[in-house]
Write an enzyme that holds these catalytic residues in place. Structure first.
Site, PDB file in Angstrom:
ATOM      1  CB  SER A  88      22.931 -26.534  98.021  1.00 35.33           C
ATOM      2  OG  SER A  88      24.084 -26.324  97.237  1.00 35.33           O
ATOM      3  CE1 TYR A 111      25.868 -25.734 102.517  1.00 36.10           C
ATOM      4  CE2 TYR A 111      26.251 -26.508 100.277  1.00 36.10           C
ATOM      5  CZ  TYR A 111      25.675 -25.601 101.156  1.00 36.10           C
ATOM      6  OH  TYR A 111      24.897 -24.576 100.671  1.00 36.10           O
TER       7      TYR A 111
HETATM    8  P1  NAP Z   1      24.927 -16.726 105.079  1.00 35.32           P
HETATM    9  O1  NAP Z   1      24.952 -15.305 104.649  1.00 35.32           O
HETATM   10  O2  NAP Z   1      26.107 -17.305 105.763  1.00 35.32           O
HETATM   11  O3  NAP Z   1      23.621 -16.948 105.962  1.00 35.32           O
HETATM   12  C1  NAP Z   1      23.366 -18.129 106.626  1.00 35.32           C
HETATM   13  C2  NAP Z   1      22.570 -17.809 107.867  1.00 35.32           C
HETATM   14  O4  NAP Z   1      22.275 -19.033 108.552  1.00 35.32           O
HETATM   15  C3  NAP Z   1      23.342 -16.935 108.835  1.00 35.32           C
HETATM   16  O5  NAP Z   1      22.754 -15.658 108.860  1.00 35.32           O
HETATM   17  C4  NAP Z   1      23.221 -17.645 110.181  1.00 35.32           C
HETATM   18  O6  NAP Z   1      22.672 -16.826 111.201  1.00 35.32           O
HETATM   19  C5  NAP Z   1      22.223 -18.750 109.928  1.00 35.32           C
HETATM   20  N1  NAP Z   1      22.557 -19.943 110.710  1.00 35.32           N
HETATM   21  C6  NAP Z   1      23.561 -20.818 110.499  1.00 35.32           C
HETATM   22  N2  NAP Z   1      23.539 -21.781 111.439  1.00 35.32           N
HETATM   23  C7  NAP Z   1      22.510 -21.504 112.264  1.00 35.32           C
HETATM   24  C8  NAP Z   1      21.965 -22.117 113.421  1.00 35.32           C
HETATM   25  N3  NAP Z   1      22.486 -23.235 113.947  1.00 35.32           N
HETATM   26  N4  NAP Z   1      20.898 -21.561 114.012  1.00 35.32           N
HETATM   27  C9  NAP Z   1      20.361 -20.425 113.509  1.00 35.32           C
HETATM   28  N5  NAP Z   1      20.809 -19.793 112.412  1.00 35.32           N
HETATM   29  C10 NAP Z   1      21.884 -20.328 111.805  1.00 35.32           C
HETATM   30  O7  NAP Z   1      24.680 -17.684 103.828  1.00 35.32           O
HETATM   31  P2  NAP Z   1      23.718 -17.631 102.552  1.00 35.32           P
HETATM   32  O8  NAP Z   1      24.605 -17.781 101.393  1.00 35.32           O
HETATM   33  O9  NAP Z   1      22.763 -16.518 102.630  1.00 35.32           O
HETATM   34  O10 NAP Z   1      22.979 -19.035 102.727  1.00 35.32           O
HETATM   35  C11 NAP Z   1      21.612 -19.181 103.061  1.00 35.32           C
HETATM   36  C12 NAP Z   1      21.193 -20.616 102.730  1.00 35.32           C
HETATM   37  O11 NAP Z   1      21.357 -20.841 101.321  1.00 35.32           O
HETATM   38  C13 NAP Z   1      22.052 -21.678 103.427  1.00 35.32           C
HETATM   39  O12 NAP Z   1      21.244 -22.761 103.818  1.00 35.32           O
HETATM   40  C14 NAP Z   1      23.009 -22.122 102.322  1.00 35.32           C
HETATM   41  O13 NAP Z   1      23.479 -23.429 102.524  1.00 35.32           O
HETATM   42  C15 NAP Z   1      22.104 -22.009 101.121  1.00 35.32           C
HETATM   43  N6  NAP Z   1      22.826 -21.921  99.864  1.00 35.32           N
HETATM   44  C16 NAP Z   1      23.707 -20.891  99.639  1.00 35.32           C
HETATM   45  C17 NAP Z   1      24.389 -20.841  98.429  1.00 35.32           C
HETATM   46  C18 NAP Z   1      25.368 -19.742  98.113  1.00 35.32           C
HETATM   47  O14 NAP Z   1      26.059 -19.856  97.090  1.00 35.32           O
HETATM   48  N7  NAP Z   1      25.470 -18.685  98.899  1.00 35.32           N
HETATM   49  C19 NAP Z   1      24.189 -21.834  97.470  1.00 35.32           C
HETATM   50  C20 NAP Z   1      23.294 -22.862  97.727  1.00 35.32           C
HETATM   51  C21 NAP Z   1      22.611 -22.894  98.933  1.00 35.32           C
HETATM   52  P3  NAP Z   1      23.546 -15.803 112.103  1.00 35.32           P
HETATM   53  O15 NAP Z   1      24.372 -15.009 111.129  1.00 35.32           O
HETATM   54  O16 NAP Z   1      22.520 -14.988 112.808  1.00 35.32           O
HETATM   55  O17 NAP Z   1      24.380 -16.643 113.029  1.00 35.32           O
END
Ligand code: NAP
Length: 243
Positions: A137, A150
């Site tokens: 990130s 984070y």
């Molecule tokens: P999201 O929709 O909340 O998806 C995150 C996924 O991670 C969830 O589907 C969840 O699975 C899974 N997860 C979390 N903890 C877990 C664990 N202990 N074991 C297995 N699965 C786990 O978020 P997103 O925005 O798509 O984020 C995806 C990645 O991108 C993350 O690493 C986030 O930090 C990174 N990111 C996001 C942004 C943003 O602005 N959205 C920016 C920078 C980086 P379940 O739903 O099945 O529990």
């Protein structure tokens, strides 16, 4: 070729799974709690002519990671590409952050990547081919208010990225990170309006990103075209973080 994408039921992970399936990968759609949406992701991939299966695990738990990788290898064959995408966000002032919350974020975001990298690297080394991609990130590059755990977990991924890239290069495995800026997903859905407006103002391109825009960078790093790129971090953020 098989790709394992963690947290692929929704958001960025789902877009990555769909994009890699379009490129011909057999996709392991990993989830922890979002079973219905994971099945839906698999359904979408199959409807478009691709191949995918669901796998459930908590990637913060060492035994579950071992079992996950074993199950994917048994059912779908050797893993060529691992995308460590699963992650959680907890917001609080540093001074008010409980140690349990710090640990929970570290376990989900950073311990998981360490465990998964260890678990897949032996198989990739045997194949003398592999791609490991960490979804970090911009918070890991810049820091972020109220997000000490984070930001530290995402910065930790960048250290792991460079070390894994150096150690695995001789086995023809590349390791790279993507640092997304603000992407419209469930994770960012409840950002208060005032903070959202400030974030938007800081982005030169003047908008938030989409999961598909992150997936496009993953697609490139997983492809043959990126065979000589390793240890790098690519920001996908509309220009928020210019290095
Ligand atoms: P999201 O929709 O909340 O998806 C995150 C996924 O991670 C969830 O589907 C969840 O699975 C899974 N997860 C979390 N903890 C877990 C664990 N202990 N074991 C297995 N699965 C786990 O978020 P997103 O925005 O798509 O984020 C995806 C990645 O991108 C993350 O690493 C986030 O930090 C990174 N990111 C996001 C942004 C943003 O602005 N959205 C920016 C920078 C980086 P379940 O739903 O099945 O529990």
């Amino acid at each position: 070729m098989t790709a394992l994408i963690t947290g692929a039921a929704k958001g960025i992970g789902r877009a990555i799974a769909i994009a890699l399936a379009k490129d011909g990968f057999t996709v392991a759609v990993h989830y922890r709690t979002s079973e219905d949406t994971a099945k839906d992701t698999v359904g979408q991939i199959r409807a478009a002519g691709g191949t995918a299966e669901c796998f459930c695990a908590d990637v913060a738990q060492p035994e579950q990671v071992t079992e996950l990788v074993k199950a994917v290898e048994q059912q779908l064959g050797a893993i060529h590409t691992l995308v460590c995408n699963a992650g959680i966000l907890k917001s609080n002032l540093l001074a008010l952050t409980r140690f349990e919350d710090w640990r929970e974020v570290m376990a989900a975001n950073l311990d998981s990547a360490f465990l998964l990298t260890k678990a897949v690297s032996r198989g990739m080394a045997r194949q003398r081919a592999g791609r490991i991609i960490y979804i970090s990130s911009d918070a890991g590059l810049l820091g972020d208010l109220m997000r000490a755990a984070y930001s530290a977990s995402k910065a930790g991924l960048l250290g792991l990225n460079k070390t894994a890239a150096r150690e695995l290069a001789s086995s023809r495995i590349t390791v790279n990170a993507i640092a997304p800026g603000i992407i419209t997903t469930d994770m960012t859905a409840d950002i208060p309006d005032t903070r959202r407006a400030k974030q938007l103002a800081a982005i030169p391109m003047g908008r938030f990103g989409t999961p598909e825009e992150v997936a496009a960078a993953v697609r490139f790093l997983a492809s043959d075209a990126a065979a000589w790129i390793t240890g790098q971090t690519i920001s996908v953020d509309g220009g928020l973080c210019m290095k």
